[in-house]
Design an enzyme around this catalytic site. Structure first.
Site: not given
Length: 421
Positions: A121, A229, A319, A353, A412
């Site tokens: 997107y 951000s 960040e 960036d 099992h």
């Protein structure tokens, strides 16, 4: 900007926007409509929300040619070089399948398999984000994903921004669709006549896109629900106030809820940066947004020692982190929590960036304490491989059966014992 003692540092966490009840119900209704009515619903919502009347959602070869012409050779060359830098960085992340063999015939291992399909997107509206295309598509391509579908809302002219189309083409995307919002997320998750469903959806968007990703998670995988951000700058008295201020503002202009923090050992630098931010704000085109960000989520913290400053950074877990000190590389080992670390004066945050190569899709809201940037691993899955020989099982059957019975699972135990009865 406020100047405080480092002891007054507060968390960069901001409440995650969970949307209103009305927004959540709207998203659920859109998803259900797309699941029921497919392309008809997509065309209808595109006309309603984007004011674009389309006859075809897929970007045509003619539109691609026009996009290259509109973008121009200089910008196309920059996009190509950025794409190559991003590819080169992510190629170093690739994991390989492996097997180990033991003397008793046991074979154990891990099979690494790329996802079959991924949806990307890309936000639209008034801005164009070719960098978002490259950062989300390139690691998927490197991981070996065969089918990548890109969706993005068109402008009122029924087209996508030219640079976005060029970036998608350069990244190798074969399916580009002019559809956005919650309806695009629904189409990627469940499919329509034109858009076949995918296994994972990545990429940022507005609150309706975020809510839609939350809603479809479980039927498909998603990358993350990213918050506003953030940037933190760790600096001593060798840093230049004008550069620090410029870097803080580079994030403040993103969003009114963006967080911009300077942690420094220099009271003088703190005061200079505070003044510089005010001065530089005056000429910013997005002044109103940046000014609100600085007012609400901006701060300068002054520490007595570099150790105290680093401890504060690790608590914030930002960040983006810029280290602008006399010997920044020497501090790298002490920094534990940050999405991306920019070392030295010439490593301004926009370098990452757009161009350097590492991914700019990063953990926000303090989640760098436990999560990583978008990477090749996000587009692959791992399958364990287990092959026991008769000898290996015979050596361990009693222990395995005993463990099963410890948990009260008799079937099992009998399953492994049946091989020797």
């Amino acid at each position: 900007m406020r100047i405080l003692k480092v002891s007054e540092a507060v968390s960069i966490k901001r409440s995650v926007d969970a949307g209103t009840e009305e927004q959540r119900q709207t998203v659920k209704a859109i998803i259900e409509d797309v699941r029921k009515n497919g392309d008809t619903a997509l065309f209808s919502y595109t006309e309603k929300f984007d004011r674009a009347t389309l006859t075809s959602m897929q970007v045509s070869e003619e539109e691609i040619r026009e996009a290259y012409e509109e973008t121009g050779a200089e910008y196309v060359a920059i996009i190509k070089e950025a794409a190559e830098n991003i590819r080169s960085f992510h190629e170093k992340q690739v994991r390989n399948s492996w097997l180990t063999t033991e003397a008793n015939g046991t074979i154990l291992g891990q099979k690494v398999t790329p996802l079959d399909s991924v949806g990307v997107y890309v936000p639209g509206g008034t801005a164009a984000y070719p960098s978002s295309v490259l950062m989300n598509v390139m690691p998927a391509k490197v991981a070996g994903v065969e089918r990548i579908v890109m969706v993005s809302p068109p402008g009122a002219n029924g087209k996508l921004p030219a640079a976005v189309v060029v970036a998608a083409q350069e990244a190798g995307v074969k399916e580009i669709f002019k559809v956005g919002g919650a309806q695009a997320v629904a189409a990627l998750a469940y499919g329509t006549e034109a858009i076949q469903p995918v296994d994972k959806i990545v990429g940022p968007g507005n609150i309706y896109v975020a809510l839609a990703k939350r809603e479809v998670f479980g039927d498909v995988d998603i990358d993350m629900i990213a918050g506003p951000s953030e940037i933190a700058v760790l600096a001593d008295d060798t840093a230049r106030a004008s550069e620090v201020a410029a870097d803080l503002l580079s994030q403040a202009e993103h969003d009114e809820r963006a967080c911009c923090v300077l942690v420094t050992t220099s009271q003088e630098l703190a005061e200079q940066v505070s003044e510089e931010v005010v001065r530089q704000l005056e000429t910013l085109p997005r002044k109103a947004i940046a000014e609100q960000s600085i007012a609400d989520y901006g701060a300068i913290y002054v520490a007595d020692t570099l150790e105290e400053a680093i401890a504060t950074i690790n608590t914030l877990a930002p960040e983006h982190l810029e280290v602008m000190t006399a010997n920044p590389m020497e501090l790298l080992g002490q920094i534990k929590h940050a999405g991306a670390i920019f070392i030295g004066r010439y490593s301004s945050e926009p370098v990452g960036d757009y161009f350097a190569g590492p991914n700019h899709v990063l953990p926000t809201n303090g989640t760098a304490r436990f999560s990583s940037p978008l990477n090749v691993d996000d587009f692959q899955k791992k399958s364990s491989i287990i092959s026991y020989s008769e000898k290996a099982l015979q050596q361990n059957v009693e222990k395995i059966a005993a463990f099963a019975r410890l948990e009260g699972l008799e079937a099992h135990a009998r399953a492994v014992e049946s091989r020797f009865k």
